[in-house]
Design a protein around this motif. Structure first.
Motif, PDB file in Angstrom:
ATOM      1  N   GLU A   1       0.732   1.388   9.679  1.00 25.16           N
ATOM      2  CA  GLU A   1      -0.081   0.665   8.700  1.00 25.16           C
ATOM      3  C   GLU A   1       0.745   0.233   7.497  1.00 25.16           C
ATOM      4  O   GLU A   1       0.657  -0.923   7.044  1.00 25.16           O
ATOM      5  N   VAL A   2       1.551   1.146   6.966  1.00 22.32           N
ATOM      6  CA  VAL A   2       2.345   0.832   5.776  1.00 22.32           C
ATOM      7  C   VAL A   2       3.414  -0.210   6.097  1.00 22.32           C
ATOM      8  O   VAL A   2       3.623  -1.162   5.331  1.00 22.32           O
TER       9      VAL A   2
ATOM     10  N   VAL B   1      -0.178   5.963  10.309  1.00 24.84           N
ATOM     11  CA  VAL B   1       0.036   5.689   8.887  1.00 24.84           C
ATOM     12  C   VAL B   1       1.359   4.956   8.690  1.00 24.84           C
ATOM     13  O   VAL B   1       1.451   3.996   7.905  1.00 24.84           O
TER      14      VAL B   1
ATOM     15  N   TYR C   1       8.339   9.911  -1.807  1.00 27.26           N
ATOM     16  CA  TYR C   1       7.781   8.623  -1.357  1.00 27.26           C
ATOM     17  C   TYR C   1       8.675   7.938  -0.323  1.00 27.26           C
ATOM     18  O   TYR C   1       9.002   6.768  -0.431  1.00 27.26           O
TER      19      TYR C   1
ATOM     20  N   TYR D   1       7.090   4.800   1.580  1.00 31.76           N
ATOM     21  CA  TYR D   1       6.994   3.616   0.721  1.00 31.76           C
ATOM     22  C   TYR D   1       8.382   3.009   0.492  1.00 31.76           C
ATOM     23  O   TYR D   1       8.571   1.798   0.596  1.00 31.76           O
TER      24      TYR D   1
ATOM     25  N   VAL E   1       4.622  12.246   8.424  1.00 31.13           N
ATOM     26  CA  VAL E   1       3.800  11.030   8.353  1.00 31.13           C
ATOM     27  C   VAL E   1       3.245  10.727   9.746  1.00 31.13           C
ATOM     28  O   VAL E   1       4.019  10.559  10.702  1.00 31.13           O
TER      29      VAL E   1
ATOM     30  N   THR F   1       1.780  -3.690   6.570  1.00 34.21           N
ATOM     31  CA  THR F   1       1.304  -4.284   5.318  1.00 34.21           C
ATOM     32  C   THR F   1       2.435  -4.636   4.367  1.00 34.21           C
ATOM     33  O   THR F   1       2.448  -5.719   3.775  1.00 34.21           O
ATOM     34  N   ASN F   2       3.386  -3.735   4.218  1.00 35.90           N
ATOM     35  CA  ASN F   2       4.409  -3.901   3.184  1.00 35.90           C
ATOM     36  C   ASN F   2       5.622  -4.721   3.618  1.00 35.90           C
ATOM     37  O   ASN F   2       6.304  -5.302   2.772  1.00 35.90           O
TER      38      ASN F   2
ATOM     39  N   ILE G   1       0.854  -1.177   0.000  1.00 28.32           N
ATOM     40  CA  ILE G   1       0.000   0.000   0.000  1.00 28.32           C
ATOM     41  C   ILE G   1       0.891   1.228   0.000  1.00 28.32           C
ATOM     42  O   ILE G   1       2.069   1.167   0.336  1.00 28.32           O
ATOM     43  N   ASP G   2       0.304   2.349  -0.399  1.00 26.15           N
ATOM     44  CA  ASP G   2       1.010   3.620  -0.400  1.00 26.15           C
ATOM     45  C   ASP G   2       0.057   4.656   0.177  1.00 26.15           C
ATOM     46  O   ASP G   2      -1.125   4.667  -0.167  1.00 26.15           O
ATOM     47  N   ARG G   3       0.554   5.483   1.049  1.00 24.92           N
ATOM     48  CA  ARG G   3      -0.299   6.480   1.700  1.00 24.92           C
ATOM     49  C   ARG G   3       0.177   7.898   1.425  1.00 24.92           C
ATOM     50  O   ARG G   3       0.074   8.780   2.255  1.00 24.92           O
ATOM     51  N   GLY G   4       0.666   8.112   0.209  1.00 20.79           N
ATOM     52  CA  GLY G   4       0.979   9.478  -0.201  1.00 20.79           C
ATOM     53  C   GLY G   4       2.444   9.829  -0.084  1.00 20.79           C
ATOM     54  O   GLY G   4       3.252   9.117   0.510  1.00 20.79           O
TER      55      GLY G   4
END
Length: 231
Positions: free
Chosen positions: A106-107, A103, A150, A153, A99, A110-111, A89-92
């Motif tokens: 979460e990233v 968030v 990014y 990410y 950040v 997930t990643n 996922i990417d959140r901007g």
């Protein structure tokens, strides 16, 4: 009369984007594929219905350790030639100091964390000589991080690569091929509509790499052409 596939794969995270195309490409090449999604509907279900039995759908929330364990139990007795984890996922595009903590968490969960939890939970299903692979990104290369943007990410993919390195060290004698795959910048929900690559063109190249590298020892970080990506 249906023909039993000689190669079997489990693709985690195949409801859309790269994972969906990957599951379909493997099935089109005669693999028997189990593909996971959070819901049994949409494009993956349609692909399974049209696959002649080569593609099955299993429900999974990959961030849930309980659901991973339940999936392992449901698949007990099956031998996999390929376990492929695809999740991101990417959140901007925020500088890291902007950040929010939730968030960031979460990233990273997930990643980075969840893909390795999935490998640990499901690796017992992989046959000797089989392959475990994770979808990474050139953005996770520390040495190639020479342009801004990014940051979260990129950090999550670098963390994924480091955790996969630890996984490969811990399981160095299991006989499995271990791959981190950089598929390039593709036109997906994550990659955006202006990305240069079409998954229908890049993913067949990824599958070529997976098939060509089967049986190779150790961990490799490769792009869709089979070339090494610098750490």
């Amino acid at each position: 009369m249906s023909v039993s596939p000689t190669r079997r794969a489990l693709v985690i995270g195949a409801s859309r984007g790269l994972g969906l195309v990957l599951a379909g490409e493997l099935a089109a090449r005669g693999w028997g594929v189990v593909a996971t999604a959070r819901r049994d509907d949409g494009a993956l279900r349609a692909a399974a219905d049209a696959s002649g039995g080569r593609l099955e759908v299993e429900l999974l929330e990959m961030t849930s350790a309980g659901e991973l364990a339940a999936l392992r139990e449901r698949l007990t007795g099956r031998r996999l030639d390929l376990l492929f984890v695809n999740a991101a996922i990417d959140r901007g595009d925020l500088p890291i100091d902007e950040v929010p903590t939730e968030v960031f968490t979460e990233v990273m969960v997930t990643n980075a964390l969840s893909p390795l939890r999935a490998l640990e939970a499901l690796r017992v299903l992989v046959a000797p000589g089989g392959t475990v692979a994770v979808m990474s990104s050139e953005q996770g290369s520390v040495s190639l991080n020479t342009e801004g943007g990014y940051e979260l990410y990129k950090a999550s993919k670098a963390a994924l690569n480091q955790l996969m390195r630890s996984y490969a060290t811990r399981h160095g004698d299991d006989g499995h091929t271990k791959l981190l795959i950089d598929p390039g910048h593709n036109r997906t929900r994550l990659g955006g509509p202006d990305a240069p690559l079409d998954p229908r063109e890049s993913i067949p190249a990824v599958v070529d790499v997976l098939e060509a590298r089967a049986g190779d020892p150790g961990l490799q970080f490769l792009d869709r052409h089979g070339d090494r990506v610098p750490w």
